[in-house]
Structures are given as structure tokens and as C-alpha cells.
Design a protein around this motif. Structure first.
Motif, PDB file in Angstrom:
ATOM      1  N   UNK A  20      17.375  18.229   3.285  1.00  0.00           N
ATOM      2  CA  UNK A  20      17.245  16.862   2.797  1.00  0.00           C
ATOM      3  C   UNK A  20      15.835  16.383   3.102  1.00  0.00           C
ATOM      4  N   UNK A  21      15.077  16.100   2.045  1.00  0.00           N
ATOM      5  CA  UNK A  21      13.672  15.743   2.207  1.00  0.00           C
ATOM      6  C   UNK A  21      13.519  14.233   2.356  1.00  0.00           C
ATOM      7  N   UNK A  22      14.219  13.701   3.315  1.00  0.00           N
ATOM      8  CA  UNK A  22      14.245  12.253   3.524  1.00  0.00           C
ATOM      9  C   UNK A  22      14.790  11.964   4.911  1.00  0.00           C
ATOM     10  N   UNK A  23      14.860  10.706   5.243  1.00  0.00           N
ATOM     11  CA  UNK A  23      15.526  10.263   6.455  1.00  0.00           C
ATOM     12  C   UNK A  23      17.032  10.358   6.240  1.00  0.00           C
TER      13      UNK A  23
ATOM     14  N   UNK B 167       9.105  18.183  -1.964  1.00  0.00           N
ATOM     15  CA  UNK B 167      10.338  17.643  -2.539  1.00  0.00           C
ATOM     16  C   UNK B 167      10.866  18.574  -3.612  1.00  0.00           C
ATOM     17  N   UNK B 168       9.963  19.076  -4.469  1.00  0.00           N
ATOM     18  CA  UNK B 168      10.383  19.984  -5.537  1.00  0.00           C
ATOM     19  C   UNK B 168      10.966  21.268  -4.968  1.00  0.00           C
ATOM     20  N   UNK B 169      10.359  21.772  -3.905  1.00  0.00           N
ATOM     21  CA  UNK B 169      10.799  23.039  -3.323  1.00  0.00           C
ATOM     22  C   UNK B 169      12.071  22.908  -2.516  1.00  0.00           C
ATOM     23  N   UNK B 170      12.226  21.769  -1.805  1.00  0.00           N
ATOM     24  CA  UNK B 170      13.339  21.625  -0.883  1.00  0.00           C
ATOM     25  C   UNK B 170      14.328  20.538  -1.263  1.00  0.00           C
ATOM     26  N   UNK B 171      13.861  19.498  -1.917  1.00  0.00           N
ATOM     27  CA  UNK B 171      14.747  18.378  -2.223  1.00  0.00           C
ATOM     28  C   UNK B 171      15.820  18.728  -3.217  1.00  0.00           C
ATOM     29  N   UNK B 172      15.506  19.591  -4.173  1.00  0.00           N
ATOM     30  CA  UNK B 172      16.493  20.055  -5.140  1.00  0.00           C
ATOM     31  C   UNK B 172      17.325  21.150  -4.484  1.00  0.00           C
ATOM     32  N   UNK B 173      18.639  20.977  -4.505  1.00  0.00           N
ATOM     33  CA  UNK B 173      19.506  21.893  -3.761  1.00  0.00           C
ATOM     34  C   UNK B 173      19.418  23.332  -4.268  1.00  0.00           C
TER      35      UNK B 173
ATOM     36  N   UNK C  94       0.808  -1.222   0.000  1.00  0.00           N
ATOM     37  CA  UNK C  94       0.000   0.000   0.000  1.00  0.00           C
ATOM     38  C   UNK C  94       0.841   1.272   0.000  1.00  0.00           C
ATOM     39  N   UNK C  95       2.073   1.143   0.472  1.00  0.00           N
ATOM     40  CA  UNK C  95       2.917   2.327   0.627  1.00  0.00           C
ATOM     41  C   UNK C  95       4.379   1.947   0.404  1.00  0.00           C
ATOM     42  N   UNK C  96       5.198   2.976   0.147  1.00  0.00           N
ATOM     43  CA  UNK C  96       6.622   2.763  -0.125  1.00  0.00           C
ATOM     44  C   UNK C  96       7.460   3.672   0.756  1.00  0.00           C
ATOM     45  N   UNK C  97       8.422   3.083   1.476  1.00  0.00           N
ATOM     46  CA  UNK C  97       9.421   3.878   2.194  1.00  0.00           C
ATOM     47  C   UNK C  97      10.687   3.873   1.341  1.00  0.00           C
ATOM     48  N   UNK C  98      11.209   5.065   0.993  1.00  0.00           N
ATOM     49  CA  UNK C  98      12.347   5.117   0.075  1.00  0.00           C
ATOM     50  C   UNK C  98      13.718   5.030   0.728  1.00  0.00           C
ATOM     51  N   UNK C  99      13.774   5.048   2.075  1.00  0.00           N
ATOM     52  CA  UNK C  99      15.085   5.076   2.730  1.00  0.00           C
ATOM     53  C   UNK C  99      15.783   6.388   2.434  1.00  0.00           C
ATOM     54  N   UNK C 100      17.086   6.320   2.139  1.00  0.00           N
ATOM     55  CA  UNK C 100      17.816   7.518   1.699  1.00  0.00           C
ATOM     56  C   UNK C 100      18.604   7.165   0.449  1.00  0.00           C
ATOM     57  N   UNK C 101      19.006   8.180  -0.308  1.00  0.00           N
ATOM     58  CA  UNK C 101      19.658   7.917  -1.585  1.00  0.00           C
ATOM     59  C   UNK C 101      18.656   7.403  -2.600  1.00  0.00           C
ATOM     60  N   UNK C 102      19.164   6.869  -3.713  1.00  0.00           N
ATOM     61  CA  UNK C 102      18.322   6.313  -4.762  1.00  0.00           C
ATOM     62  C   UNK C 102      17.172   7.277  -5.108  1.00  0.00           C
ATOM     63  N   UNK C 103      15.910   6.845  -4.919  1.00  0.00           N
ATOM     64  CA  UNK C 103      14.749   7.634  -5.344  1.00  0.00           C
ATOM     65  C   UNK C 103      14.139   8.477  -4.226  1.00  0.00           C
ATOM     66  N   UNK C 104      14.803   8.549  -3.079  1.00  0.00           N
ATOM     67  CA  UNK C 104      14.187   9.146  -1.893  1.00  0.00           C
ATOM     68  C   UNK C 104      13.850  10.623  -2.058  1.00  0.00           C
ATOM     69  N   UNK C 105      14.600  11.349  -2.874  1.00  0.00           N
ATOM     70  CA  UNK C 105      14.344  12.774  -3.052  1.00  0.00           C
ATOM     71  C   UNK C 105      13.946  13.102  -4.490  1.00  0.00           C
ATOM     72  N   UNK C 106      13.340  12.152  -5.158  1.00  0.00           N
ATOM     73  CA  UNK C 106      12.922  12.339  -6.548  1.00  0.00           C
ATOM     74  C   UNK C 106      11.432  12.677  -6.588  1.00  0.00           C
ATOM     75  N   UNK C 107      11.132  13.915  -6.957  1.00  0.00           N
ATOM     76  CA  UNK C 107       9.728  14.342  -7.033  1.00  0.00           C
ATOM     77  C   UNK C 107       8.933  13.433  -7.964  1.00  0.00           C
ATOM     78  N   UNK C 108       9.543  13.039  -9.084  1.00  0.00           N
ATOM     79  CA  UNK C 108       8.849  12.199 -10.061  1.00  0.00           C
ATOM     80  C   UNK C 108       8.434  10.860  -9.456  1.00  0.00           C
TER      81      UNK C 108
END
Length: 673
Positions: free
Chosen positions: A290-293, A110-116, A76-90
Motif C-alpha cells: 500500500x503506497x500510502x498511509x 505508485x505505478x510499480x507498487x500501488x497497483x496490486x 504548496x503540497x497535498x496530503x492524500x490520506x488513504x483511499x480516494x486518490x491516495x494510490x492513483x499514479x495519475x
């Protein structure tokens, strides 16, 4: 609550998420590449789905494969961890479009903060103090150089979609900008699938301090204190702690309130980290969000008692935060060491291979401290060439900073790893460094304190005495065992033994005498053969031959040493000192002194591969004259590109490798005349 979630990651963070999901009664789904077929996270999860080849770009970074795995398993849900797709708005948007919950912030945040780059624009709009820099699109190396000239050196070149030290370079001149720009773009493309970079002023003698924020979908946002991550190498965090030894309560509150205001401005609704660069005067500037753990989240959990992964899951499900800001209390101190598969004696180059021995220290209470080890590997498993070289995160908590550091030192001494090279000797030495212990930190700490790299330290002072005593103890235990095996010692019968021994370590000689009384062994250190007594150490331990860790007490103090038997002695590792101790009778020592010393072969006219890796490019040709410091080739290993340079002037005689070749450690790349 969710019945089943998928973890779109691997390694220790996937295992970490699975542990909390289990505690909450949630079933888990792992995804894995060919290289991770036998990985720990695959074994721990309730289900596992294969998603492709080892390369992350063909497996862990493919959004469609993650969504297909969710649909296949009913997650039902996905936890992305860190790295990989964790900060990908898409990624967050694709999950939303497919009716799958993203256990992380909303796509807008993510779009506002995840991109440096975008995060700095948002921070500037919110009147948050930011480091001077250029936030637009940089066209090429020449454009980057012009920007750097305007900002003033030194500058930081950083991947817009980056994290974890990947795609980052510090440049002190125009020529370094040109080279750093090319390498940063290449690393960013390889690690994140996004080659955009930006340039900003590099603050001299800074400290890296970050605020942990936590928001929900009902407009509530709180901060959970700070972490200091100033001990870095190649812009990669090595040791983290919470709280920071720099901050006072007023500064902590100011940074926390600023971080919360920024998070609220973008409707942030998960766990995230607002990072600041701080001056020694407690001034601070927004660096990025960083918009992730974060990798270092355990130290915050240890001092607050808040399970951040659980909070992320509950928030994603729609629950309100169970804590208010007034209820957040910081208790004690926590220190985290990142244990990597790398060789600290060879400029920390990556190491791969099988974990022949993997015995971490026991987790749980240790006196008035607590030990925690987050890991995703196991004894017999392999460290792959394809991913981050992290083996584990070793965390210790104690009531005070000094005690947390002492507990960390003890835990590192008890961490046994064989089969690959690792950075535990460096971490253990750092724990003993007076500057680290005093809290006088900066992000330049490692470069300043180890300007020529990390070198093996000889045993000296109290450490030498402890190591000599343990070596003599082990020799005695092994001799007793041999006598029992050969029936020289029978029930109720004691055989006299030669108590005089010589312990040779790193060219130094320790004359000792060994005595045994009621289970305790006393090792008397002498001033030369037959000389006066210098000191007597009492050693007590249940150690038996074959155990990789000597755990016991020396003079009543708990000590841990890594040990391995060799002919006529033992290898020892203690407090960052690794040495070989040969234990002889006096006559054996006299004869050993007459043996010729082996000398290493001269490899000065060869460039060899310092680690297993992939040759990305060769920068020279046969017959070319090269100068000291000139780039010869680029070798990629574990997502990092390493430039190999000429150590001295010379002429290329032959080249044995080409771009695309996979090389083993010490493989010859080229020879010089």
C-alpha cells in the motif's frame, strides 16, 4: 518547510493530518462535498474549498477539482490520506505537472507498487515469495472461473486498485467465482474508478501481518516494526495491534529486510506498507504494498514514538530521514479498534443518521496505559450514506499486550454513542474472547468464532454481579434525588427507605439489599428473597442522573458502563453485554411478573431492507418460485454492495421496490405467498 498544505480527503484521516500540520506550524486547506459541508475536518482546517456533490466520483475523486483548490488557496503540497486518490499514479503526476508537491511516493513507485497486479510482478522480479495467482487482465466471469479452477479453491478475487476491503471476495466454487467476480468489479468501479480485478490462491488459516516502511528522496529506507491485522470481517480489518504476537525477532527482521529491499527496488520515498500473509509456522508471502498511509498507522506510532504524518511531510519537502534502522526501538504494545456505524446484531449492516450522543473516552494517560481516539465526527453530526462508515479509531497503549487489551476494554466501555447503531458491543465482546487474548489468531477468526453472526450475550458470572450492583446503585441515587426534590430529605435529616430491591435482567432475577455508609453504597446480593447472602459489592462513583457513562469503582476496581434511564430501571452495556435492568421493590416485582409479554409481529413473508441504502438491482419477478439462498436483490450502502437472499423456499407475491430506489431501514422490498 511548507507554509500551506491541502488534504485531499475527509473524515478522521483529514483531521489526523491537520493535527500534525498544526504542530508543525503549517496552515491547512480542507476540501468538502455537499454532504460534508458541516464536517469536522472543514471546521478544523484554516481554509476550506467546496468541490462538488456528495458522490465521491463527482467530488473527492475528481483530480482537476483538487488541483483547482490548490491554485485557489496557494497550497504548496497535498496530503492524500488513504483511499480516494491516495494510490492513483495519475493524481501524483498531475500534481507534479502543476508544480504541486505530492506528500506521498513518486509516481513511478505508485505505478510499480500501488497497483496490486503490478506490485506482484515487481515482487516476483525481485525474487520475493508471492502467493500463487493470475496477474494478467481477466476478461470476464468465465475467464475468472477457468483461472480459479487451475489455481485450486479457495481463491481470492481482489480489485487491482483496491484497499480497505472493497472489491474483494472469497470463492470456494466456480459458481461463487462468477458471482464474486461481478460484485468485485462493480464495487471496484464504484469505490476506485477502476474495475480491474485479479485472482490468487487464498491461504487457509492465514495471519495478516504488515511491515511499515519509511523512505526519503536520498535513498534511505527503514522499517518500523510490524502490525498484525488478522481480526477481519468481510476482508475489512476490525482490530489491529503492534507488534504481532506471532513473530519472534528473527522473523521480524527477515520480513522487515525483505520489505525494505522491495521498497528500494522501486525507489520508494514516503511512508508505505508491505503486507504479508503469514502461516502459523511463521512462514510468510508477499501480498501487496500500500503506497500510502494505512488506517492502522497509529499503533505503529504508539510503539515507536514516530509521527508518520510528520515524516511524510518532511520527506516530501526533501529532508533526509531523521532515524536510522538501529535507532528504531519498539516499546510496549498498542491495540486499535475500528468503530463503525453498523449494526452487529444484524450482520453488521451499515447504519446512518445523526449522532445524538457522541462521548468518547478521555484521551491521555489512564493508569499505566495511554488512550488515543482518532475521529472525524462530533455530537450532533451525521453519518452519511455516501462514505465509509468509520466513526473513530480507538487506540490504547500499555507496557504489555495484556494491559493494552485491558485498557482497550475499559475505553470501549466508556465510549457513548447514541442515535445510530455501532459495533462497540462486538468490539467489547472481542476483547473478552479467550482466543483473542491468547493471541491465537487468523483472518478467519470472526467467521470461526461467530459462525451464526454476533448475538447478544446474557449477563452472567462476575459481569452479571457488577451490572446488578450498578443498576441498584443508580436506582438508589435516583431515589435519593427524588426525595430531595420533593423535600422528603432536609438538611441534617435522614428518611428511612426500603433497602430491599429486585433487579430483573434478561429473564434472571437478582434479590439485593442496598446500604449506604460514608458515601459508599453496598449492594448485597441474596440467594432469593430473604435468602442468605451470596456476595456484597461496594460501589463508589460520582455518577449523577443524565450522564451516559457510569464511571466508578466496584469492589475497588475501576469500571465503566454505558447507562440510560428508563421507567423503573436502566439500560446497561458492559464488556460487550447490553441489557435492560428493571429495579423494583419486592411488591412491584410480584406485580410486574403478572404483566403480559409483548410479542414481535411476524415478518416471515416479507423481505425488508436491513439498512438504509440504494437498490442496485432486483433479481426476481412477481410469480417467480425461489429457493432458499437464492439472490433476490442487491442493495448498496456505504460503498458496499449487499446481496439479499431468500431465507426459505417460496413464491414472490409482490415487489414494492425497483432499481434506483433509496430505501429506509425495514422498508418492504417484496412479499411472498
Amino acid at each position: 518547510m511548507f507554509k500551506k498544505i491541502l488534504i485531499a480527503n475527509r473524515g478522521e484521516i483529514a483531521c489526523r493530518v491537520i493535527k500534525t500540520a498544526r504542530k508543525m506550524g503549517i496552515k491547512t486547506v480542507a476540501v468538502y462535498s455537499d454532504a460534508d459541508r458541516d464536517a469536522m475536518h472543514v471546521e478544523m482546517a484554516d481554509e476550506a474549498v467546496h468541490i462538488g456533490p456528495p458522490a465521491a466520483a463527482e467530488s473527492y475523486l475528481v483530480i482537476d477539482k483538487i488541483i483547482a483548490a490548490c491554485k485557489q488557496t496557494g497550497a504548496e503540497a497535498v496530503h492524500p490520506g488513504y483511499g480516494f486518490l491516495s494510490e492513483r499514479e495519475a493524481f501524483a503526476q498531475a500534481l507534479k505537472d502543476n508544480g504541486i508537491i505530492f506528500i506521498g511516493p513518486n509516481p513511478h513507485a505508485i505505478a510499480a507498487m500501488g497497483d496490486k497486479i503490478e506490485s506482484k510482478k515487481a515482487a516476483a522480479a525481485a525474487k520475493v515469495s508471492t502467493v500463487p495467482g493470475f496477474l494478467g487482465v481477466i476478461e470476464d466471469a468465465a475467464h475468472a472461473t477457468r483461472i480459479a479452477d487451475e489455481i485450486g479453491y479457495p481463491v481470492m478475487i481482489k480489485a487491482s486498485a483496491g484497499g480497505g476491503g472493497k472489491g474483494m471476495r472469497i470463492a470456494n466454487s466456480a459458481s461463487e467465482v462468477a458471482e464474486g467476480f461481478t460484485l468485485a468489479k462493480s464495487e471496484a468501479k464504484s469505490s476506485f474508478g477502476d474495475d480491474r480485478v485479479f485472482v490468487e490462491k487464498f491461504i487457509v488459516n492465514p495471519r495478516h501481518i504488515e511491515i511499515q516502511v519509511l523512505g526519503d528522496k536520498h535513498g534511505n529506507v527503514i522499517y518500523l516494526g510490524e502490525r498484525e491485522c488478522s481480526i477481519q470481517r468481510r476482508n475489512q480489518k476490525v482490530i489491529e495491534e503492534a507488534p504481532s504476537p506471532l513473530l519472534d525477532e528473527a522473523t521480524r527482521r527477515a520480513m522487515g529486510e525483505q520489505a525494505v529491499a522491495l521498497a528500494k527496488a522501486v525507489n520508494y520515498d514516503s511512508a508505505g506498507t508491505v503486507e504479508f500473509v503469514a502461516g502459523q509456522d511463521k512462514s510468510f508471502y508477499f501480498l501487496e504494498m500500500n503506497t500510502r498511509l494505512q488506517v492502522e498507522h497509529p499503533v505503529t506510532e504508539m510503539i515507536t514514538g514516530v509521527d508518520l504524518v510528520e515524516q511524510m511531510i518532511r520527506v516530501a519537502y526533501g529532508e533526509k530521514l531523521s532515524l536510522t534502522q538501529d535507532q528504531v526501538k519498539l516499546k510496549g504494545w498498542a491495540v486499535e479498534s475500528r468503530i463503525y456505524a453498523e449494526d452487529p446484531y444484524r450482520n453488521f449492516l451499515p447504519s446512518i443518521g445523526r449522532l445524538v450522543t457522541y462521548r468518547p473516552p478521555a484521551e491521555g494517560p489512564a493508569g499505566d496505559a495511554i488512550v488515543r481516539n482518532d475521529t472525524g465526527v462530533y455530537e450532533g453530526g451525521e453519518i452519511s450514506l455516501y462514505y465509509d462508515p468509520m466513526i473513530a479509531k480507538l487506540v490504547t497503549w500499555a507496557p504489555t499486550r495484556d494491559k493494552a487489551i485491558a485498557a482497550q476494554a475499559d475505553a470501549l466501555d466508556a465510549f457513548a454513542i447514541e442515535g445510530i447503531q455501532h459495533n462497540i458491543p462486538f468490539l467489547a465482546a472481542l476483547m473478552q474472547h479467550p482466543r483473542w487474548q491468547s493471541g491465537n489468531l487468523s483472518t478467519g477468526f470472526i467467521a470461526e468464532e461467530y459462525p451464526e453472526g454476533f448475538k447478544a450475550r446474557p449477563p452472567e458470572g462476575d459481569a452479571a454481579g457488577v451490572m446488578a450492583a450498578v443498576a441498584a446503585f443508580i436506582d438508589h441515587i435516583q431515589n435519593v434525588r427524588k426525595r430531595k426534590i420533593s423535600h422528603q430529605m432536609r438538611q441534617g435529616h435522614r428518611v428511612a427507605f426500603d433497602r430491599d430491591r429486585v433487579v430483573l435482567m434478561a429473564g434472571s432475577r437478582h434479590d439485593v439489599q442496598v446500604f449506604e455508609d460514608d458515601g459508599l453504597i453496598a449492594v448485597r446480593l441474596l440467594d432469593g428473597a430473604g435468602g442468605t447472602e451470596l456476595r456484597t459489592h461496594t460501589v463508589a462513583s460520582s455518577w449523577t442522573p443524565g450522564q451516559p457513562v457510569f464511571a466508578g469503582k466496584v469492589d475497588g476496581k475501576v469500571v465503566n458502563l454505558l447507562v440510560k434511564a428508563i421507567p423503573n430501571g436502566v439500560t446497561l452495556a458492559y464488556r460487550g453485554i447490553a441489557t435492560t435492568a428493571h429495579v423494583y421493590t419486592r411488591r412491584e416485582a410480584e406485580l410486574a411478573a403478572l404483566m403480559p409479554v409483548k410479542t414481535a409481529a411476524d415478518t416471515g413473508k416479507k423481505l425488508t431492507c436491513p439498512m438504509p441504502g440504494l437498490v442496485k438491482s432486483i433479481a426476481v419477478s412477481v410469480g417467480q418460485e425461489v429457493k432458499a439462498g437464492e439472490a433476490l436483490c442487491v442493495v448498496e450502502a456505504m460503498k458496499m454492495e449487499n446481496v439479499l437472499r431468500a431465507e426459505r423456499d417460496g413464491k414472490v407475491k409482490s415487489i414494492a421496490a425497483k432499481a434506483g430506489d433509496s430505501l429506509a431501514v425495514d422498508a418492504v422490498i417484496m412479499e411472498f405467498e
